[in-house]
Design an enzyme around this catalytic site. Sequence first.
Site, PDB file in Angstrom:
ATOM      1  N   TYR A   1      -9.654  -1.936   7.121  1.00 45.03           N
ATOM      2  CA  TYR A   1      -8.447  -1.810   6.310  1.00 45.03           C
ATOM      3  C   TYR A   1      -7.311  -2.618   6.951  1.00 45.03           C
ATOM      4  CZ  TYR A   1      -4.512   0.424   3.889  1.00 45.03           C
ATOM      5  OH  TYR A   1      -3.377   0.654   3.169  1.00 45.03           O
TER       6      TYR A   1
ATOM      7  N   THR B   1      -4.522  -2.133   8.244  1.00 48.43           N
ATOM      8  CA  THR B   1      -3.869  -1.711   9.490  1.00 48.43           C
ATOM      9  C   THR B   1      -4.824  -1.642  10.676  1.00 48.43           C
ATOM     10  OG1 THR B   1      -4.272   0.628   8.998  1.00 48.43           O
ATOM     11  CG2 THR B   1      -2.186  -0.312   8.229  1.00 48.43           C
ATOM     12  N   LYS B   2      -6.090  -1.953  10.474  1.00 50.03           N
ATOM     13  CA  LYS B   2      -7.086  -1.742  11.529  1.00 50.03           C
ATOM     14  C   LYS B   2      -7.133  -2.912  12.514  1.00 50.03           C
ATOM     15  CE  LYS B   2      -8.447   2.333  10.161  1.00 50.03           C
ATOM     16  NZ  LYS B   2      -7.542   2.604   9.029  1.00 50.03           N
ATOM     17  N   ASN B   3      -7.955  -2.750  13.550  1.00 47.94           N
ATOM     18  CA  ASN B   3      -8.000  -3.736  14.631  1.00 47.94           C
ATOM     19  C   ASN B   3      -8.693  -5.024  14.233  1.00 47.94           C
ATOM     20  OD1 ASN B   3      -6.803  -1.661  15.959  1.00 47.94           O
ATOM     21  ND2 ASN B   3      -8.398  -1.371  17.496  1.00 47.94           N
TER      22      ASN B   3
END
Length: 402
Positions: free
Chosen positions: A188, A190-192
Amino acid sequence: MGETPTTEPFLVFGAPDIGEAEIAEVEACLRSGWLGTGPRVARFEREFAAYKGVAPAQVVAVNSCTAALHVAMVAAGLEPGAEVITTPLTFCATVNAIIHAGLTPVLADVDPLTQNLDPAAVEAAITPRTRALLPVHFAGRPCDMDRLMAIAAKHGLVVIEDCAHAIETEYRGRKAGTFGDFGCFSFYVTKNVVTGEGGMILGRDEAHIARAKVLALHGMSKDAWHRFGDQGYKHYQVVEAGFKYNMMDLQAAIGIHQLARVEAAWRRRAALWARYLDAFADLPIGLPAAAEPDTRHAYHLFTIMVDEARSGLARDAFLEAMNAARIGTGVHYLAVPEHPYYQQRFGWRPAQWPNAMRLGRSTASLPLSPALDEGQVERVIGAVRRLLGGSGAGGRPLPGRG
């Protein structure tokens, strides 16, 4: 609350670090005429498998971690209504996936220090109907997998790891997602590692992953690339009533280059994490615990615990003041039993899981993107210190960004 209005640009919480390589790959994908599931998804799967040290046949890309969790539970063959134990300190998708799979979620409280599932609470929650365990590696910190896997072996439980926060996470030399029967990952925005929307299923049993791959695309025996590719049309057969959970090449085009920079991004977040710890050490707030020995923290979320009795400011008032300072924050998470749907359906009350309740009511997540520059970092630190009892930016300069 000590904050004066600012005209500075809004600092988006979790803004991704998108480079020119991702932009060029997306353009090439658009020009290729192939946007759906195709060669870039296959490449992303191969490269993710290599990063995790597993065979390419052990992974399948999907359109979200929620889809990954759902498909994993279906592929595991758990009987309808079986109980799945998970944490109350997680995003609603974890519990929703259990429900959508026709299973029954059961909550076990978290350890107040690690904020991960407490193995003793898991053991106490097991009943004759328990069939699976779904640990969440919260904020990128690995769960106590030795104890959880011992409990699973003792009771014959399927283990499905929620690794939405834990792409880089390791526990005693092993990568998160490789302990259980399945590991489920998120890409997603916002993920790393970012694809906008996207997920990955990693499985120990290649037969289970082969079934997951079929389930993720309508239950068809061939995906679109194999049906319409340059080797000619291939007939397909529907072998199960599957789902529409496939990843697109347009998403994988971003993920390929995000994954290539995953270690550099991890080092950047580690430096930012250390800077925050240093800058906030004297404030009357709770800070994340140090990583346990022989583990690797993914540094996905930097959460502070804001207690009005200690800091003089309520958590929600802090969030509002940060927003007034034009700095995005998050809440990860209000405990699952705080939400009315679960209270009405299962009769859950937050006080049944007191550690998760307390953490959920006091936590606030600060920006931790590798895209942050030094000026933005100082804005975050300065605002937190002004609001919660300190003054000035504090801390040492952050390496790697000017």
